[in-house]
Motif scaffolding. Structure first.
Motif, PDB file in Angstrom:
ATOM      1  N   VAL A   1       0.835  -1.198   0.000  1.00 11.88           N
ATOM      2  CA  VAL A   1       0.000   0.000   0.000  1.00 11.88           C
ATOM      3  C   VAL A   1       0.874   1.254   0.000  1.00 11.88           C
ATOM      4  O   VAL A   1       0.625   2.216  -0.740  1.00 11.88           O
ATOM      5  CB  VAL A   1      -0.935  -0.004   1.229  1.00 11.88           C
ATOM      6  N   HIS A   2       1.914   1.243   0.820  1.00 14.78           N
ATOM      7  CA  HIS A   2       2.835   2.374   0.907  1.00 14.78           C
ATOM      8  C   HIS A   2       3.481   2.631  -0.459  1.00 14.78           C
ATOM      9  O   HIS A   2       3.563   3.778  -0.924  1.00 14.78           O
ATOM     10  CB  HIS A   2       3.903   2.066   1.966  1.00 14.78           C
ATOM     11  N   HIS A   3       3.925   1.572  -1.099  1.00 13.31           N
ATOM     12  CA  HIS A   3       4.559   1.679  -2.406  1.00 13.31           C
ATOM     13  C   HIS A   3       3.597   2.207  -3.477  1.00 13.31           C
ATOM     14  O   HIS A   3       3.999   2.967  -4.370  1.00 13.31           O
ATOM     15  CB  HIS A   3       5.066   0.303  -2.846  1.00 13.31           C
ATOM     16  N   GLN A   4       2.342   1.771  -3.414  1.00 16.89           N
ATOM     17  CA  GLN A   4       1.384   2.176  -4.449  1.00 16.89           C
ATOM     18  C   GLN A   4       1.258   3.691  -4.522  1.00 16.89           C
ATOM     19  O   GLN A   4       1.166   4.263  -5.620  1.00 16.89           O
ATOM     20  CB  GLN A   4       0.024   1.519  -4.174  1.00 16.89           C
ATOM     21  N   GLN A   5       1.276   4.365  -3.362  1.00 16.43           N
ATOM     22  CA  GLN A   5       1.176   5.820  -3.404  1.00 16.43           C
ATOM     23  C   GLN A   5       2.456   6.444  -3.947  1.00 16.43           C
ATOM     24  O   GLN A   5       2.412   7.439  -4.688  1.00 16.43           O
ATOM     25  CB  GLN A   5       0.874   6.393  -2.019  1.00 16.43           C
ATOM     26  N   ALA A   6       3.613   5.866  -3.617  1.00 18.36           N
ATOM     27  CA  ALA A   6       4.868   6.394  -4.147  1.00 18.36           C
ATOM     28  C   ALA A   6       4.893   6.292  -5.668  1.00 18.36           C
ATOM     29  O   ALA A   6       5.339   7.219  -6.365  1.00 18.36           O
ATOM     30  CB  ALA A   6       6.052   5.629  -3.552  1.00 18.36           C
ATOM     31  N   VAL A   7       4.410   5.198  -6.197  1.00 23.84           N
ATOM     32  CA  VAL A   7       4.334   5.027  -7.652  1.00 23.84           C
ATOM     33  C   VAL A   7       3.402   6.078  -8.258  1.00 23.84           C
ATOM     34  O   VAL A   7       3.713   6.690  -9.291  1.00 23.84           O
ATOM     35  CB  VAL A   7       3.845   3.606  -8.004  1.00 23.84           C
ATOM     36  N   GLU A   8       2.276   6.305  -7.614  1.00 20.53           N
ATOM     37  CA  GLU A   8       1.327   7.312  -8.119  1.00 20.53           C
ATOM     38  C   GLU A   8       1.965   8.696  -8.125  1.00 20.53           C
ATOM     39  O   GLU A   8       1.846   9.448  -9.115  1.00 20.53           O
ATOM     40  CB  GLU A   8       0.064   7.315  -7.242  1.00 20.53           C
ATOM     41  N   MET A   9       2.662   9.062  -7.057  1.00 24.59           N
ATOM     42  CA  MET A   9       3.326  10.362  -7.005  1.00 24.59           C
ATOM     43  C   MET A   9       4.375  10.496  -8.096  1.00 24.59           C
ATOM     44  O   MET A   9       4.538  11.562  -8.702  1.00 24.59           O
ATOM     45  CB  MET A   9       3.964  10.584  -5.625  1.00 24.59           C
ATOM     46  N   ALA A  10       5.112   9.409  -8.340  1.00 20.92           N
ATOM     47  CA  ALA A  10       6.154   9.439  -9.359  1.00 20.92           C
ATOM     48  C   ALA A  10       5.573   9.683 -10.745  1.00 20.92           C
ATOM     49  O   ALA A  10       6.109  10.479 -11.535  1.00 20.92           O
ATOM     50  CB  ALA A  10       6.936   8.130  -9.339  1.00 20.92           C
ATOM     51  N   PHE A  11       4.452   9.042 -11.059  1.00 18.25           N
ATOM     52  CA  PHE A  11       3.822   9.252 -12.366  1.00 18.25           C
ATOM     53  C   PHE A  11       3.267  10.677 -12.484  1.00 18.25           C
ATOM     54  O   PHE A  11       3.305  11.283 -13.566  1.00 18.25           O
ATOM     55  CB  PHE A  11       2.724   8.227 -12.600  1.00 18.25           C
ATOM     56  N   ILE A  12       2.741  11.203 -11.389  1.00 20.30           N
ATOM     57  CA  ILE A  12       2.196  12.571 -11.422  1.00 20.30           C
ATOM     58  C   ILE A  12       3.287  13.575 -11.760  1.00 20.30           C
ATOM     59  O   ILE A  12       3.109  14.446 -12.617  1.00 20.30           O
ATOM     60  CB  ILE A  12       1.532  12.921 -10.078  1.00 20.30           C
ATOM     61  N   VAL A  13       4.432  13.474 -11.091  1.00 18.18           N
ATOM     62  CA  VAL A  13       5.479  14.469 -11.324  1.00 18.18           C
ATOM     63  C   VAL A  13       6.113  14.293 -12.697  1.00 18.18           C
ATOM     64  O   VAL A  13       6.577  15.270 -13.306  1.00 18.18           O
ATOM     65  CB  VAL A  13       6.534  14.435 -10.196  1.00 18.18           C
ATOM     66  N   ARG A  14       6.158  13.088 -13.215  1.00 23.03           N
ATOM     67  CA  ARG A  14       6.686  12.901 -14.576  1.00 23.03           C
ATOM     68  C   ARG A  14       5.832  13.636 -15.609  1.00 23.03           C
ATOM     69  O   ARG A  14       6.336  14.092 -16.635  1.00 23.03           O
ATOM     70  CB  ARG A  14       6.766  11.409 -14.923  1.00 23.03           C
ATOM     71  N   ASP A  15       4.547  13.741 -15.332  1.00 21.24           N
ATOM     72  CA  ASP A  15       3.656  14.485 -16.228  1.00 21.24           C
ATOM     73  C   ASP A  15       3.684  15.983 -15.936  1.00 21.24           C
ATOM     74  O   ASP A  15       3.199  16.775 -16.761  1.00 21.24           O
ATOM     75  CB  ASP A  15       2.217  13.983 -16.093  1.00 21.24           C
ATOM     76  N   GLY A  16       4.234  16.369 -14.782  1.00 24.87           N
ATOM     77  CA  GLY A  16       4.171  17.764 -14.356  1.00 24.87           C
ATOM     78  C   GLY A  16       5.443  18.562 -14.566  1.00 24.87           C
ATOM     79  O   GLY A  16       5.462  19.761 -14.271  1.00 24.87           O
ATOM     80  N   THR A  17       6.503  17.913 -15.058  1.00 22.45           N
ATOM     81  CA  THR A  17       7.765  18.624 -15.256  1.00 22.45           C
ATOM     82  C   THR A  17       8.510  18.074 -16.459  1.00 22.45           C
ATOM     83  O   THR A  17       8.321  16.900 -16.833  1.00 22.45           O
ATOM     84  CB  THR A  17       8.669  18.512 -14.015  1.00 22.45           C
ATOM     85  N   ASP A  18       9.369  18.931 -17.015  1.00 24.66           N
ATOM     86  CA  ASP A  18      10.255  18.505 -18.101  1.00 24.66           C
ATOM     87  C   ASP A  18      11.676  18.286 -17.614  1.00 24.66           C
ATOM     88  O   ASP A  18      12.548  17.922 -18.411  1.00 24.66           O
ATOM     89  CB  ASP A  18      10.272  19.575 -19.214  1.00 24.66           C
ATOM     90  N   ASN A  19      11.909  18.505 -16.317  1.00 23.73           N
ATOM     91  CA  ASN A  19      13.261  18.364 -15.775  1.00 23.73           C
ATOM     92  C   ASN A  19      13.691  16.902 -15.811  1.00 23.73           C
ATOM     93  O   ASN A  19      13.043  16.044 -15.207  1.00 23.73           O
ATOM     94  CB  ASN A  19      13.302  18.897 -14.341  1.00 23.73           C
ATOM     95  N   GLU A  20      14.793  16.628 -16.502  1.00 25.32           N
ATOM     96  CA  GLU A  20      15.215  15.246 -16.693  1.00 25.32           C
ATOM     97  C   GLU A  20      15.705  14.599 -15.401  1.00 25.32           C
ATOM     98  O   GLU A  20      15.565  13.385 -15.219  1.00 25.32           O
ATOM     99  CB  GLU A  20      16.290  15.160 -17.776  1.00 25.32           C
ATOM    100  N   GLN A  21      16.300  15.358 -14.500  1.00 21.04           N
ATOM    101  CA  GLN A  21      16.739  14.790 -13.215  1.00 21.04           C
ATOM    102  C   GLN A  21      15.546  14.234 -12.440  1.00 21.04           C
ATOM    103  O   GLN A  21      15.572  13.107 -11.942  1.00 21.04           O
ATOM    104  CB  GLN A  21      17.434  15.858 -12.375  1.00 21.04           C
ATOM    105  N   ILE A  22      14.503  15.043 -12.345  1.00 25.42           N
ATOM    106  CA  ILE A  22      13.327  14.635 -11.578  1.00 25.42           C
ATOM    107  C   ILE A  22      12.582  13.518 -12.295  1.00 25.42           C
ATOM    108  O   ILE A  22      12.123  12.545 -11.670  1.00 25.42           O
ATOM    109  CB  ILE A  22      12.390  15.839 -11.339  1.00 25.42           C
ATOM    110  N   ARG A  23      12.474  13.623 -13.611  1.00 26.07           N
ATOM    111  CA  ARG A  23      11.776  12.585 -14.365  1.00 26.07           C
ATOM    112  C   ARG A  23      12.505  11.243 -14.267  1.00 26.07           C
ATOM    113  O   ARG A  23      11.872  10.190 -14.154  1.00 26.07           O
ATOM    114  CB  ARG A  23      11.629  13.011 -15.830  1.00 26.07           C
ATOM    115  N   SER A  24      13.832  11.288 -14.290  1.00 24.83           N
ATOM    116  CA  SER A  24      14.618  10.058 -14.159  1.00 24.83           C
ATOM    117  C   SER A  24      14.456   9.456 -12.762  1.00 24.83           C
ATOM    118  O   SER A  24      14.291   8.232 -12.619  1.00 24.83           O
ATOM    119  CB  SER A  24      16.095  10.344 -14.442  1.00 24.83           C
TER     120      SER A  24
END
Length: 237
Positions: A70-93
């Protein structure tokens, strides 16, 4: 008389399943086939363990697998959200690494529960499997032996370190640097709680696979926290 005794022995082998018991079927020494072992009795809809001596339903191992999923599922969701919210390659990676790693680990933990013949979820409160020291480290509050975490209220996260619904909604609404900063702040908090949970599993779990995964989580997420703190400082946050 001999044939009669042989027939009785064959019937006994079938009825009682005596391994290796057989009798001559004719005077030329041919032997009857051993009885086929009966299949194990199973209950439809009830998971069946596929490994010997699996962890119990209330064990540290089972609790860790269920709660960390359950803990991991939210981390995955946050990661996908920020990948759509920024073009910064460091953060996207970084987000990609977190999402792929934790999705893989979710799959491992789901597989363990299946192998152990346990359900994927439980009605028991989250973190009930943890030691008082582990709950204290995860929640930031002292927990006495036998004390459990209070049930989350409406809008509260299920476990310490997890973002609230309002925080997740805010992250979705942000773009660019603002999204990066909010993601880093939330994920650092998320990781620190995850490290505390994994450390407690490492200290108290009974199976080698759980201990190995928990140790890997502690090491990887501690390193990622340090990296995210650097990224935050670079953004003046």
């Amino acid at each position: 008389m001999i044939r009669r005794n042989q027939a009785v022995a064959m019937v006994a082998a079938v009825i009682f399943g005596v391994a290796g018991l057989s009798a001559c079927s004719s005077d030329d020494g041919d032997k009857a086939a051993a009885p086929t072992p009966s299949a194990p009795v199973t209950t439809p809809g009830v998971p069946q363990a596929e490994v010997p001596n699996p962890p119990a339903d209330t064990s540290v191992d089972a609790g860790f697998a269920r709660d960390m999923k359950v803990h991991h599922q939210q981390a995955v969701e946050m990661a996908f959200i920020v990948r759509d919210g920024t073009d910064n390659e460091q953060i996207r990676s970084l987000a990609y690494d977190i999402a792929t790693t934790q999705l893989n680990q979710i799959g491992q933990m789901m597989g363990w529960l299946d192998l152990w013949g346990l359900t994927q979820t439980t009605t028991r409160p989250a973190m009930q499997w943890m030691s008082p020291e582990g709950m204290s480290a995860m929640s930031g509050h002292h927990m006495a032996p036998g004390q459990t975490m209070p049930a989350p209220g409406p809008g509260d996260p299920l476990m310490p370190g997890m973002a609230t619904k309002a925080e997740m909604d805010e992250l979705r609404s942000l773009k660019g640097v603002a999204a990066e900063v909010k993601f880093l702040q939330l994920m650092i908090t998320h990781h620190l709680a995850g490290v505390a949970m994994a450390q407690d599993a490492l200290d108290h779990a009974q199976t080698g696979v759980v201990k190995a995964l928990a140790k890997g989580m502690v090491n990887a997420q501690t390193s990622e926290v340090s990296l995210m703190q650097t990224f935050l400082a670079e953004r003046g946050a």
